[in-house]
Design a protein around this motif. Structure first.
Motif, PDB file in Angstrom:
ATOM      1  N   ARG A 139       0.857  -1.198   0.000  1.00  0.00           N
ATOM      2  CA  ARG A 139       0.000   0.000   0.000  1.00  0.00           C
ATOM      3  C   ARG A 139       0.887   1.241   0.000  1.00  0.00           C
ATOM      4  NH1 ARG A 139      -5.094  -0.093   3.924  1.00  0.00           N
ATOM      5  NH2 ARG A 139      -6.030   0.973   2.139  1.00  0.00           N
ATOM      6  N   HIS A 140       0.458   2.237  -0.744  1.00  0.00           N
ATOM      7  CA  HIS A 140       1.185   3.501  -0.833  1.00  0.00           C
ATOM      8  C   HIS A 140       0.585   4.477   0.182  1.00  0.00           C
ATOM      9  CE1 HIS A 140       2.005   7.439  -3.222  1.00  0.00           C
ATOM     10  NE2 HIS A 140       2.946   7.224  -2.311  1.00  0.00           N
ATOM     11  N   TRP A 141       1.427   4.952   1.106  1.00  0.00           N
ATOM     12  CA  TRP A 141       0.965   5.861   2.154  1.00  0.00           C
ATOM     13  C   TRP A 141       1.663   7.212   2.035  1.00  0.00           C
ATOM     14  CZ3 TRP A 141      -2.920   5.256   5.609  1.00  0.00           C
ATOM     15  CH2 TRP A 141      -3.447   3.976   5.770  1.00  0.00           C
ATOM     16  N   THR A 142       0.896   8.265   2.262  1.00  0.00           N
ATOM     17  CA  THR A 142       1.456   9.603   2.415  1.00  0.00           C
ATOM     18  C   THR A 142       0.944  10.181   3.726  1.00  0.00           C
ATOM     19  OG1 THR A 142      -0.367  10.484   1.069  1.00  0.00           O
ATOM     20  CG2 THR A 142       1.755  10.122  -0.028  1.00  0.00           C
ATOM     21  N   VAL A 143       1.810  10.907   4.410  1.00  0.00           N
ATOM     22  CA  VAL A 143       1.472  11.542   5.693  1.00  0.00           C
ATOM     23  C   VAL A 143       1.908  12.996   5.617  1.00  0.00           C
ATOM     24  CG1 VAL A 143       1.748  11.495   8.205  1.00  0.00           C
ATOM     25  CG2 VAL A 143       1.897   9.357   6.891  1.00  0.00           C
ATOM     26  N   GLY A 144       1.038  13.909   6.036  1.00  0.00           N
ATOM     27  CA  GLY A 144       1.362  15.323   6.014  1.00  0.00           C
ATOM     28  C   GLY A 144       1.623  15.870   7.404  1.00  0.00           C
ATOM     29  N   ASP A 145       1.977  17.130   7.478  1.00  0.00           N
ATOM     30  CA  ASP A 145       2.242  17.791   8.751  1.00  0.00           C
ATOM     31  C   ASP A 145       0.950  18.363   9.325  1.00  0.00           C
ATOM     32  OD1 ASP A 145       3.682  18.707  10.893  1.00  0.00           O
ATOM     33  OD2 ASP A 145       5.086  19.905   9.699  1.00  0.00           O
ATOM     34  N   GLU A 162      -9.294  17.899   1.754  1.00  0.00           N
ATOM     35  CA  GLU A 162      -9.094  18.022   0.307  1.00  0.00           C
ATOM     36  C   GLU A 162      -7.725  17.493  -0.134  1.00  0.00           C
ATOM     37  OE1 GLU A 162     -11.107  18.679  -1.995  1.00  0.00           O
ATOM     38  OE2 GLU A 162     -12.850  19.451  -0.933  1.00  0.00           O
ATOM     39  N   SER A 163      -6.639  17.976   0.488  1.00  0.00           N
ATOM     40  CA  SER A 163      -5.305  17.544   0.074  1.00  0.00           C
ATOM     41  C   SER A 163      -4.281  18.010   1.097  1.00  0.00           C
ATOM     42  CB  SER A 163      -4.948  18.107  -1.308  1.00  0.00           C
ATOM     43  OG  SER A 163      -4.922  19.516  -1.273  1.00  0.00           O
ATOM     44  N   PHE A 164      -3.042  17.503   0.969  1.00  0.00           N
ATOM     45  CA  PHE A 164      -1.955  17.930   1.846  1.00  0.00           C
ATOM     46  C   PHE A 164      -0.616  17.635   1.172  1.00  0.00           C
ATOM     47  CE2 PHE A 164      -2.948  13.549   3.062  1.00  0.00           C
ATOM     48  CZ  PHE A 164      -1.695  12.951   3.025  1.00  0.00           C
ATOM     49  N   GLU A 165       0.436  18.331   1.624  1.00  0.00           N
ATOM     50  CA  GLU A 165       1.789  18.078   1.151  1.00  0.00           C
ATOM     51  C   GLU A 165       2.417  16.999   2.033  1.00  0.00           C
ATOM     52  OE1 GLU A 165       3.756  19.166  -1.354  1.00  0.00           O
ATOM     53  OE2 GLU A 165       1.961  20.097  -2.207  1.00  0.00           O
ATOM     54  N   PRO A 166       2.900  15.906   1.447  1.00  0.00           N
ATOM     55  CA  PRO A 166       3.432  14.819   2.280  1.00  0.00           C
ATOM     56  C   PRO A 166       4.801  15.126   2.880  1.00  0.00           C
ATOM     57  CG  PRO A 166       3.617  14.252  -0.037  1.00  0.00           C
ATOM     58  CD  PRO A 166       2.863  15.544   0.017  1.00  0.00           C
ATOM     59  N   ILE A 167       4.974  14.684   4.129  1.00  0.00           N
ATOM     60  CA  ILE A 167       6.297  14.688   4.754  1.00  0.00           C
ATOM     61  C   ILE A 167       6.826  13.252   4.828  1.00  0.00           C
ATOM     62  CG2 ILE A 167       5.954  16.814   6.074  1.00  0.00           C
ATOM     63  CD1 ILE A 167       5.267  15.123   8.515  1.00  0.00           C
ATOM     64  N   ILE A 168       5.917  12.278   4.642  1.00  0.00           N
ATOM     65  CA  ILE A 168       6.277  10.873   4.471  1.00  0.00           C
ATOM     66  C   ILE A 168       5.553  10.377   3.232  1.00  0.00           C
ATOM     67  CG2 ILE A 168       6.058   8.528   5.394  1.00  0.00           C
ATOM     68  CD1 ILE A 168       6.296   9.649   8.191  1.00  0.00           C
ATOM     69  N   ASP A 169       6.298   9.727   2.339  1.00  0.00           N
ATOM     70  CA  ASP A 169       5.739   9.199   1.094  1.00  0.00           C
ATOM     71  C   ASP A 169       6.401   7.848   0.865  1.00  0.00           C
ATOM     72  OD1 ASP A 169       4.993   8.578  -1.527  1.00  0.00           O
ATOM     73  OD2 ASP A 169       4.987  10.683  -2.147  1.00  0.00           O
ATOM     74  N   VAL A 170       5.650   6.751   1.082  1.00  0.00           N
ATOM     75  CA  VAL A 170       6.295   5.446   1.112  1.00  0.00           C
ATOM     76  C   VAL A 170       5.335   4.343   0.667  1.00  0.00           C
ATOM     77  CG1 VAL A 170       5.649   5.026   3.517  1.00  0.00           C
ATOM     78  CG2 VAL A 170       7.685   3.909   2.584  1.00  0.00           C
ATOM     79  N   VAL A 171       5.885   3.292   0.111  1.00  0.00           N
ATOM     80  CA  VAL A 171       5.138   2.071  -0.148  1.00  0.00           C
ATOM     81  C   VAL A 171       5.470   1.086   0.964  1.00  0.00           C
ATOM     82  CG1 VAL A 171       4.820   0.111  -1.687  1.00  0.00           C
ATOM     83  CG2 VAL A 171       5.073   2.411  -2.642  1.00  0.00           C
ATOM     84  N   LEU A 172       4.462   0.733   1.761  1.00  0.00           N
ATOM     85  CA  LEU A 172       4.676  -0.207   2.856  1.00  0.00           C
ATOM     86  C   LEU A 172       4.673  -1.635   2.341  1.00  0.00           C
ATOM     87  CD1 LEU A 172       2.551   1.012   5.915  1.00  0.00           C
ATOM     88  CD2 LEU A 172       4.927   1.519   5.349  1.00  0.00           C
ATOM     89  N   ILE A 180       1.286   7.289  13.365  1.00  0.00           N
ATOM     90  CA  ILE A 180       0.713   8.605  13.055  1.00  0.00           C
ATOM     91  C   ILE A 180      -0.014   9.126  14.288  1.00  0.00           C
ATOM     92  CG2 ILE A 180      -0.765   9.921  11.498  1.00  0.00           C
ATOM     93  CD1 ILE A 180      -0.533   7.558   9.513  1.00  0.00           C
ATOM     94  N   PRO A 181       0.449  10.240  14.883  1.00  0.00           N
ATOM     95  CA  PRO A 181      -0.245  10.819  16.038  1.00  0.00           C
ATOM     96  C   PRO A 181      -1.524  11.542  15.612  1.00  0.00           C
ATOM     97  CG  PRO A 181       2.043  11.618  15.831  1.00  0.00           C
ATOM     98  CD  PRO A 181       1.657  10.992  14.532  1.00  0.00           C
ATOM     99  N   PRO A 182      -2.363  11.927  16.581  1.00  0.00           N
ATOM    100  CA  PRO A 182      -3.578  12.673  16.246  1.00  0.00           C
ATOM    101  C   PRO A 182      -3.244  13.986  15.527  1.00  0.00           C
ATOM    102  CG  PRO A 182      -3.621  11.945  18.540  1.00  0.00           C
ATOM    103  CD  PRO A 182      -2.244  11.680  18.027  1.00  0.00           C
ATOM    104  N   GLY A 183      -4.080  14.340  14.566  1.00  0.00           N
ATOM    105  CA  GLY A 183      -3.949  15.649  13.923  1.00  0.00           C
ATOM    106  C   GLY A 183      -3.109  15.679  12.667  1.00  0.00           C
ATOM    107  N   PHE A 184      -2.429  14.571  12.332  1.00  0.00           N
ATOM    108  CA  PHE A 184      -1.592  14.545  11.132  1.00  0.00           C
ATOM    109  C   PHE A 184      -2.375  13.904   9.980  1.00  0.00           C
ATOM    110  CE2 PHE A 184       1.502  15.105  14.426  1.00  0.00           C
ATOM    111  CZ  PHE A 184       2.559  15.816  13.844  1.00  0.00           C
ATOM    112  N   PRO A 185      -2.539  14.610   8.872  1.00  0.00           N
ATOM    113  CA  PRO A 185      -3.305  14.053   7.750  1.00  0.00           C
ATOM    114  C   PRO A 185      -2.552  12.898   7.098  1.00  0.00           C
ATOM    115  CG  PRO A 185      -2.220  16.091   7.091  1.00  0.00           C
ATOM    116  CD  PRO A 185      -1.996  15.957   8.564  1.00  0.00           C
ATOM    117  N   HIS A 186      -3.307  11.925   6.608  1.00  0.00           N
ATOM    118  CA  HIS A 186      -2.678  10.781   5.948  1.00  0.00           C
ATOM    119  C   HIS A 186      -3.655  10.141   4.973  1.00  0.00           C
ATOM    120  CE1 HIS A 186      -4.460   9.457   9.778  1.00  0.00           C
ATOM    121  NE2 HIS A 186      -4.730   8.299   9.187  1.00  0.00           N
ATOM    122  N   GLN A 187      -3.089   9.344   4.078  1.00  0.00           N
ATOM    123  CA  GLN A 187      -3.889   8.675   3.055  1.00  0.00           C
ATOM    124  C   GLN A 187      -3.169   7.412   2.605  1.00  0.00           C
ATOM    125  OE1 GLN A 187      -4.725  11.036  -0.423  1.00  0.00           O
ATOM    126  NE2 GLN A 187      -6.101   9.522  -1.309  1.00  0.00           N
ATOM    127  N   GLY A 188      -3.937   6.330   2.458  1.00  0.00           N
ATOM    128  CA  GLY A 188      -3.372   5.084   1.964  1.00  0.00           C
ATOM    129  C   GLY A 188      -4.095   4.629   0.711  1.00  0.00           C
TER     130      GLY A 188
END
Length: 376
Positions: A139-145, A162-172, A180-188
């Protein structure tokens, strides 16, 4: 046996509730806890919380379980989510145990996902801590600030954004883990047929604490002290600043009194959001029954998801189990601590527990409530 391949002390100091982190190969030689077919079968059960999320152009459709079949969803762009696997799948207890460097009261559940290519839930923000562990597939995951993000479709009630700039961009890959702590946007987004595991940890909000405190005061018919004042404002229509503060001080006074909040916290934090698989016996156990089972070599197990909690510096000797308080004598505190710390007991350990009458009596009550059970 599951053991995490990273420095827990460093994680707690630098990352826990502070910032996300990717840990490659967090679980070396990781094997899935459950097969996709077994997971699909669990989601057919009425008592198991499940849902399918279907990915659509710029949108997602959520279908609540239970499910009879999955043919309607096709071969891609959907995922099955099953909550609280640890309540229904005893073999998951060792996996949960690997995360008990975080206190039990925070633990929410183990959620499992089977996803087809293209399956996902979109960019979103959670209000809880989560560890995401990859099983089979990718799965491809991105995590923002942290930051201010526009809600999806201008809907203030949705966690989707809507969207975010990733600070983590990885294929797990298998055995990799994201925290991922509370409040950080993410998408898989799923690349191949995949199994994923999410370990969630929650903490109460101010709203929840106030609500629980109010219910506890009402149930105990306490908190009846009324506001009094030494003077009144000159204007009949005015509520003075000092009176406002003194009224709120009545709440502060309750919140500072352990006798008012300890039982409330113990009951609140020992409850589960998801249904437990209670194993209440058809006929109540007796002390002789316990001895007989253990003499025959039985092992002792705690049901999945059950929390046994103790409050440090509690005003009473008690444990909190599934929203109830169970008192005990100080003489068996070490035995009670063992009950709280372990999910299972081999035959020798179980035999040791029942040597003390008071421990046996407490265990008898927990067995008859269906919170513990005997097995092979």
């Amino acid at each position: 046996m599951f053991s995490l391949n990273f420095d827990i002390s460093e994680f707690l100091t630098q990352y826990w509730q502070k910032k996300p982190i990717l840990i490659k190969n967090a679980f070396p030689n990781f094997e899935d806890l459950i097969s996709a077919d077994e997971l699909a079968g669990l989601a057919c059960e009425e008592s198991v919380a499940s849902r399918v999320v279907v990915t659509k152009p710029n949108d997602w459709q959520i279908i609540e379980g239970p499910f009879k079949d999955y043919e309607q969803f096709g071969d891609e762009n959907w995922q099955l989510l099953v909550q609280a696997l640890n309540h229904w799948h005893p073999d998951s207890s060792e996996f949960i145990n690997a995360f008990r460097f975080i206190p039990d009261w925070r633990f929410d559940d183990l959620m499992v996902s089977f996803a087809t290519p293209g399956g996902g839930v979109g960019a979103h923000i959670d209000n809880y801590d989560v560890f995401i562990i990859q099983g089979e597939g990718e799965r491809h995951w991105t995590v923002g600030d942290k930051g201010q993000y526009a809600p999806k479709n201008n809907d203030p009630t949705t966690p989707l954004i809507e969207s975010f700039e990733p600070i983590i961009d990885v294929v797990l890959e298998k055995g990799d883990m994201l925290y991922i702590p509370p409040g950080f946007p993410h998408q898989g987004q799923t690349l191949t047929l995949a199994m994923s595991y999410s370990i969630g940890f929650r903490a109460p909000s101010q709203q929840e604490l106030f609500s629980e405190m109010a219910d506890a005061l009402i149930d105990a018919n306490s908190g009846l002290k009324r506001f009094t004042s030494s003077y009144e404002p000159k204007l009949a229509s005015q509520i003075s600043s000092s009176q406002q503060k003194d009224m709120m001080a009545l709440i502060t006074e309750l919140a500072a009194n352990p006798n008012c909040y300890q039982a409330m916290l113990g009951k609140m934090l020992s409850q589960n959001r998801f249904e437990l698989d209670i194993c209440e016996p058809e006929e109540a156990y007796t002390s002789d029954d316990i001895s007989d089972y253990i003499e025959q070599g039985a092992l002792l197990y705690r049901i999945g998801g059950l929390k046994l909690l103790k409050l440090e510096d509690d005003s009473e000797s008690r444990i909190f189990v599934n929203g109830e308080a169970f008192g005990y004598s100080d003489a068996i505190d070490a035995d009670v601590q063992q009950l709280c710390e372990h999910f299972s007991f081999d035959n020798e350990q179980a035999a040791h527990l029942i040597q003390t009458t008071a421990t046996q009596s407490l265990l008898l009550e927990l067995l008859n409530r269906g919170y513990f059970y005997f097995g092979e």
